[in-house]
Write a protein that holds these residues in place. Structure first.
Motif, PDB file in Angstrom:
ATOM      1  N   MET A 132       0.838  -1.199   0.000  1.00 46.25           N
ATOM      2  CA  MET A 132       0.000   0.000   0.000  1.00 46.25           C
ATOM      3  C   MET A 132       0.876   1.254   0.000  1.00 46.25           C
ATOM      4  O   MET A 132       1.856   1.309   0.713  1.00 46.25           O
ATOM      5  N   ILE A 133       0.490   2.198  -0.811  1.00 46.47           N
ATOM      6  CA  ILE A 133       1.257   3.433  -0.862  1.00 46.47           C
ATOM      7  C   ILE A 133       0.315   4.613  -0.674  1.00 46.47           C
ATOM      8  O   ILE A 133      -0.710   4.715  -1.357  1.00 46.47           O
ATOM      9  N   GLU A 134       0.656   5.453   0.315  1.00 42.99           N
ATOM     10  CA  GLU A 134      -0.155   6.643   0.526  1.00 42.99           C
ATOM     11  C   GLU A 134       0.556   7.835  -0.099  1.00 42.99           C
ATOM     12  O   GLU A 134       1.691   8.137   0.248  1.00 42.99           O
ATOM     13  N   LEU A 135      -0.089   8.461  -1.042  1.00 38.05           N
ATOM     14  CA  LEU A 135       0.540   9.577  -1.755  1.00 38.05           C
ATOM     15  C   LEU A 135       0.371  10.871  -0.974  1.00 38.05           C
ATOM     16  O   LEU A 135      -0.574  11.011  -0.201  1.00 38.05           O
ATOM     17  N   ASP A 136       1.277  11.811  -1.196  1.00 35.04           N
ATOM     18  CA  ASP A 136       1.038  13.124  -0.599  1.00 35.04           C
ATOM     19  C   ASP A 136       0.043  13.874  -1.496  1.00 35.04           C
ATOM     20  O   ASP A 136      -0.384  13.373  -2.535  1.00 35.04           O
ATOM     21  N   LYS A 137      -0.288  15.076  -1.069  1.00 36.55           N
ATOM     22  CA  LYS A 137      -1.392  15.793  -1.711  1.00 36.55           C
ATOM     23  C   LYS A 137      -1.150  16.018  -3.213  1.00 36.55           C
ATOM     24  O   LYS A 137      -2.030  15.798  -4.043  1.00 36.55           O
ATOM     25  N   ARG A 138       0.084  16.432  -3.507  1.00 30.10           N
ATOM     26  CA  ARG A 138       0.402  16.765  -4.891  1.00 30.10           C
ATOM     27  C   ARG A 138       0.342  15.527  -5.792  1.00 30.10           C
ATOM     28  O   ARG A 138      -0.268  15.532  -6.863  1.00 30.10           O
TER      29      ARG A 138
END
Ligand code: SAH
Length: 394
Positions: free
Chosen positions: A1-7
């Motif tokens: 699982m990868i959580e992206l930052d906002k951008r």
């Protein structure tokens, strides 16, 4: 699982389905299990699901988004591939007869990043351009064998793009017997396909709609086929009732195969000019030859962004030369398969080519690859083939 930052999450939601290493936080891909690639679930900073992606630490492209997947986990490789491959094949049902040719899987457009599968009658030829698909080839082979029982599955992995993922360039027989040649039928015309040696996976399947159109336009026409290769367009023109066909290519092997193909179809063997198209165009003009139908389908001149400028000059000169060979009312079927040359720029180049001609030219039709090569709207690279039918007005 990868959580992206906002951008990055915004990019993933709105933009191109590829996220580059620089688009991600450093820590995201450090896990070594991603090195040859893995399927991961992608989330935004609020934990909302953005679908699944191929993750790789080998490529500059760190994540290739590949659609949604029910539930919260990421799928296993096998269930993912079975789902996507079955769907891709189902979408092509009825597009080609059993003895025909059809692209069954078109990479990212079928949400399988890096996998292309072409069927030529009962022979399958595939290409793997991502590390994950390359490592999954035994699975892909099993799935395709179960679904289609092909006579052969060949991997034409001799493409330079594989270097970007540190993969070797090789041609590998994955299953079945080794088939050097297979004859397919397309709109009543037979074509010889060489899975091991032919261009791409053996043939230019993507030009099927244009071949069909050339067949329709060739009736009673004097035809010139520039960069003819094995004569895909020439055979279509002969099948459509052309009064004469001249082929131009620099490759002896290609022209010999064209001769064989003509005989196979019981056509008269077209006139073959072996030489450089740029020179031949000039010679034909000096001889005052004029044609009702000219096909101009050169190799990609812009193989990278850096080559676009020089490529445009090449396309412009060729198109100008080809237009000058048209008889009044004649047509030019002009093509570009350079995905770096966008559609608008190609048309602008054609416009430049026609600028100082002593007659008017109009665009009669705009075409591209067939329904078996769908283009993903978010990924302009999947829409690389541009075909324009131009007509000399006066
Ligand atoms: N129109 C073909 C595909 C063309 S592939 C089809 O529909 O099947 C490109 C072909 O251009 C190759 O056969 C290659 O031998 C030829 N070629 C490339 N540069 C050339 C040049 N300058 N002069 C003549 N032929 C060339």
């Amino acid at each position: 699982m990868i959580e992206l930052d906002k951008r990055a999450a915004r990019l993933a939601q709105r933009g191109h389905p590829w996220l580059y290493r620089d688009d991600l936080k450093k820590s995201d891909l450090e896990d070594s299990e991603y090195s040859t690639g893995a399927i991961v679930r992608v989330l935004d900073p609020e934990g909302r699901d953005l679908g699944i992606a191929f993750a790789s630490t080998r490529s500059k492209i760190a994540l290739r988004l590949c659609g949604s997947w029910a539930g919260e986990d990421s799928p296993g490789l096998e269930e993912f591939l079975v789902d996507r491959i079955e769907r891709a094949i189902r979408l092509r049902e009825g597009m080609a007869p059993a003895d025909g040719g059809v692209r069954l899987v078109h990479g990212e457009s079928d949400l399988i990043p890096g996998l292309v599968v072409d069927r030529y009658a009962d022979v399958l030829v595939l290409q793997a351009t991502t590390a994950l698909i390359d490592s999954a080839l035994p699975l892909v082979t099993k799935i395709l064998s179960d679904l289609l029982s092909p006579r052969m599955i060949l991997a034409r992995n001799d493409q330079a793009v594989r270097r970007l993922e540190k993969l070797p360039e090789e041609v590998v027989l994955l299953a079945g017997e080794s088939v050097e040649r297979v004859v397919i039928e397309e709109n009543g015309i037979h074509h010889i396909v060489r899975p091991y040696a032919g261009h791409k996976t053996g043939m230019y399947l993507d030009q099927q709609p244009a071949r069909q159109r050339v067949k329709e336009l060739a009736s009673a026409a004097k035809v010139l086929d520039l960069f003819s290769y094995q004569g895909g367009f020439s055979m279509a023109a002969l099948g459509g009732g052309a009064t004469s066909v001249q082929m131009v290519d620099q490759s002896k092997v290609a022209l010999e195969l064209a001769k064989e193909t003509a005989l196979l179809n019981h056509f008269e063997v077209p006139e073959m000019i072996r030489g450089n198209v740029f020179d031949v165009i000039r010679d034909l003009r000096n001889e005052q030859q004029f044609y009702d139908l000219v096909v101009l389908d050169p190799p990609a001149f812009c193989k990278s962004r850096r080559e676009v400028e020089g490529g445009i000059r090449g396309y412009r000169d060729l198109n100008r030369g080809a237009l000058r060979l048209l008889a009044p009312g004649g047509r030019l079927v002009t093509c570009s398969c350079s995905h770096h040359l966008k559609s608008e720029l190609f048309e602008e180049t054609i416009r430049q080519a026609a600028l100082d001609l002593p007659f008017r030219v109009f665009v009669e039709e705009r075409m591209g690859s067939g329904r078996d090569h769908p283009a993903l709207l978010r990924l302009p690279e999947t829409e690389y083939l541009k075909v324009r039918i131009l007509r000399r007005w006066d």
